[in-house]
Motif scaffolding. Sequence first.
Motif, PDB file in Angstrom:
ATOM      1  N   ALA A 220       8.472  -5.759 -24.105  1.00  0.00           N
ATOM      2  CA  ALA A 220       8.898  -4.965 -22.945  1.00  0.00           C
ATOM      3  C   ALA A 220       8.196  -5.398 -21.665  1.00  0.00           C
ATOM      4  N   LYS A 221       7.120  -6.178 -21.802  1.00  0.00           N
ATOM      5  CA  LYS A 221       6.276  -6.532 -20.644  1.00  0.00           C
ATOM      6  C   LYS A 221       5.856  -5.238 -19.947  1.00  0.00           C
ATOM      7  N   LEU A 222       5.179  -4.379 -20.709  1.00  0.00           N
ATOM      8  CA  LEU A 222       4.968  -2.984 -20.311  1.00  0.00           C
ATOM      9  C   LEU A 222       4.352  -2.846 -18.918  1.00  0.00           C
ATOM     10  N   THR A 223       3.308  -3.602 -18.630  1.00  0.00           N
ATOM     11  CA  THR A 223       2.787  -3.664 -17.259  1.00  0.00           C
ATOM     12  C   THR A 223       2.800  -5.136 -16.858  1.00  0.00           C
ATOM     13  N   PRO A 224       3.707  -5.541 -15.972  1.00  0.00           N
ATOM     14  CA  PRO A 224       3.968  -6.971 -15.756  1.00  0.00           C
ATOM     15  C   PRO A 224       3.013  -7.696 -14.825  1.00  0.00           C
ATOM     16  N   VAL A 225       2.166  -6.989 -14.090  1.00  0.00           N
ATOM     17  CA  VAL A 225       1.255  -7.656 -13.157  1.00  0.00           C
ATOM     18  C   VAL A 225      -0.064  -6.906 -13.091  1.00  0.00           C
ATOM     19  N   ALA A 226      -1.166  -7.645 -13.004  1.00  0.00           N
ATOM     20  CA  ALA A 226      -2.477  -7.073 -12.701  1.00  0.00           C
ATOM     21  C   ALA A 226      -3.068  -7.869 -11.546  1.00  0.00           C
TER      22      ALA A 226
ATOM     23  N   ALA B 271       0.133 -12.773 -13.586  1.00  0.00           N
ATOM     24  CA  ALA B 271       1.553 -12.554 -13.888  1.00  0.00           C
ATOM     25  C   ALA B 271       1.688 -12.278 -15.383  1.00  0.00           C
ATOM     26  N   LEU B 272       1.293 -11.076 -15.793  1.00  0.00           N
ATOM     27  CA  LEU B 272       1.251 -10.737 -17.217  1.00  0.00           C
ATOM     28  C   LEU B 272       2.629 -10.841 -17.858  1.00  0.00           C
ATOM     29  N   GLY B 273       3.672 -10.447 -17.117  1.00  0.00           N
ATOM     30  CA  GLY B 273       5.019 -10.541 -17.655  1.00  0.00           C
ATOM     31  C   GLY B 273       5.428 -11.968 -17.955  1.00  0.00           C
ATOM     32  N   VAL B 274       4.929 -12.912 -17.152  1.00  0.00           N
ATOM     33  CA  VAL B 274       5.184 -14.336 -17.409  1.00  0.00           C
ATOM     34  C   VAL B 274       4.399 -14.788 -18.631  1.00  0.00           C
ATOM     35  N   MET B 275       3.118 -14.417 -18.682  1.00  0.00           N
ATOM     36  CA  MET B 275       2.256 -14.832 -19.792  1.00  0.00           C
ATOM     37  C   MET B 275       2.719 -14.255 -21.127  1.00  0.00           C
ATOM     38  N   LEU B 276       3.258 -13.032 -21.096  1.00  0.00           N
ATOM     39  CA  LEU B 276       3.679 -12.368 -22.334  1.00  0.00           C
ATOM     40  C   LEU B 276       4.915 -13.011 -22.963  1.00  0.00           C
TER      41      LEU B 276
ATOM     42  N   VAL C 137      24.167  -1.933 -23.182  1.00  0.00           N
ATOM     43  CA  VAL C 137      23.480  -3.078 -22.576  1.00  0.00           C
ATOM     44  C   VAL C 137      22.240  -2.551 -21.868  1.00  0.00           C
ATOM     45  N   MET C 138      21.085  -2.967 -22.346  1.00  0.00           N
ATOM     46  CA  MET C 138      19.829  -2.465 -21.797  1.00  0.00           C
ATOM     47  C   MET C 138      19.355  -3.359 -20.659  1.00  0.00           C
ATOM     48  N   GLU C 139      19.339  -2.818 -19.451  1.00  0.00           N
ATOM     49  CA  GLU C 139      18.791  -3.515 -18.305  1.00  0.00           C
ATOM     50  C   GLU C 139      17.417  -2.950 -18.003  1.00  0.00           C
ATOM     51  N   THR C 140      16.566  -3.790 -17.440  1.00  0.00           N
ATOM     52  CA  THR C 140      15.160  -3.436 -17.270  1.00  0.00           C
ATOM     53  C   THR C 140      14.801  -3.276 -15.802  1.00  0.00           C
ATOM     54  N   LYS C 141      13.984  -2.276 -15.527  1.00  0.00           N
ATOM     55  CA  LYS C 141      13.473  -2.030 -14.180  1.00  0.00           C
ATOM     56  C   LYS C 141      11.982  -2.361 -14.173  1.00  0.00           C
ATOM     57  N   TYR C 142      11.600  -3.348 -13.365  1.00  0.00           N
ATOM     58  CA  TYR C 142      10.208  -3.809 -13.337  1.00  0.00           C
ATOM     59  C   TYR C 142       9.472  -3.162 -12.172  1.00  0.00           C
TER      60      TYR C 142
END
Length: 463
Positions: A338-344, A368-373, A440-445
């Motif tokens: 889910a990339k639960l928290t995408p940035v720190a 960029a945690l979402g990228v790394m995950l 269809v599941m779309e994601t809000k970051y």
Amino acid sequence: MLDFAIFAVTFLLILVGAVLYLYPASRQASGIPGLAPTDEKDGNLPDIIASSSLHEFLVNLHEKYGSLVSFWFGRRLVVSFGSIDLLKQHINPNRLLDPFETMLKSLLRYQSSLNGDTGESHMRRKLYENGVTKSLQSNFALIQKLSEELLAKWLSLPEAQHVPLCQHMLGFAMKSVTQTAMGSSFEDDREVIRFRRHHDAIWSEIGKGFLDGSLDKNMTRKKLYEDALMEMESTLRKVIKERRGRSFNRHVFIDTLLQGSLSDQQILEDTMIFSLAGCIITANLCTWAVYFLATSEDVQQNLYKEMDRVLGKGPITHEKIEQLRYCRQVLCETVRTAKLTPVAAQLQELEGRVDQHTIPKETLVLYALGVMLQDSSSWPSPYKFDPERFNEESAMKNLSLLGFSGSQECPELRFAYMVATVLLSVLVRKLYLHPVKGQVMETKYELVTSPKEEAWITVSKRS
């Protein structure tokens, strides 16, 4: 030109803005590959807005320029890390900024620990963490009771009826957080509903009105926001007064803060932060976990087998949680997928070097945690929901380095892991979880990743 478009920028831009406001900016250019400013005044802000979110902007930036990139926020240099290998190089004594604390305290006009005395900030942080630990221990039976209530609600539904997962998980999280943070007064559903109304009003403006400046231009909305904040703070002051110097059957989060040397205002602020952040993280972790289980029949069955083997017909206990290894893997994979928290974020307090590049002093560094995950060099088949990957010790180490496990995980996530484990132990042993066909599941970051629209499932009773 950007006043209207800024509406689309996420919570994470507030994080960037808050940090850059609190510290002088570095205007020194670097040899790190990346974007030149699109606009002399706004830097690459137009590019971020065009990407819909900071996370999606960083995904595109790292795909084009590599794992270490730079861009400009206004006239200020920002560097982003997109690989775990670079993250390992950058781990140092610099202060890691808690995105929730930085953003929420800035917007709520509370004193940020960024500015305070280091020793006092450390003491306050330890007290906060101890409060979470003690409240979980004391309220374990309560969390189980709330989970059983949700199970009973779902069992009462016709099998074909669609369950609004986001709505139910937020309600469950609200009850869990308010009662473990502030005590028995929130056993009254009317109090929880009132709290949720104020919580939603505050959170909505944090995500909208503060970004486009519209809150200050609309006196009706501004009054609603300020009234909601005032009501929540009034509730917290009442709880502080009621619980100070008294003994209760259940120890809650605010009791630990009262036992420390904090002022009433500091207690209010920390309880507000835990209430806001704890609700959002817990609700979304539970939402994504249940959704992924509903869409992964094999994983759901494997989790059921572990629950049945470890717990049998009895209730979950603190002692048995450690034996639910596969359940922990499911939650870890939920956070990753889910990339639960995408940035720190972290401030580069001193000039540093990473991968032969110099990072100037006072540069804002984004992880960029979402990228790394979802980096294939760290996670084979990165887009597949596969809890089995956490059988490997290297996978757990990677997750820990990213702050989602072990000693690096934030207190709110630790709370969410425990609550989600109890909830799954109740639901999975009694129900089959099914996806809704055609959804269809779309994601809000945003600061926390969530479904863009309501997530629907159906349930049926296990025989």
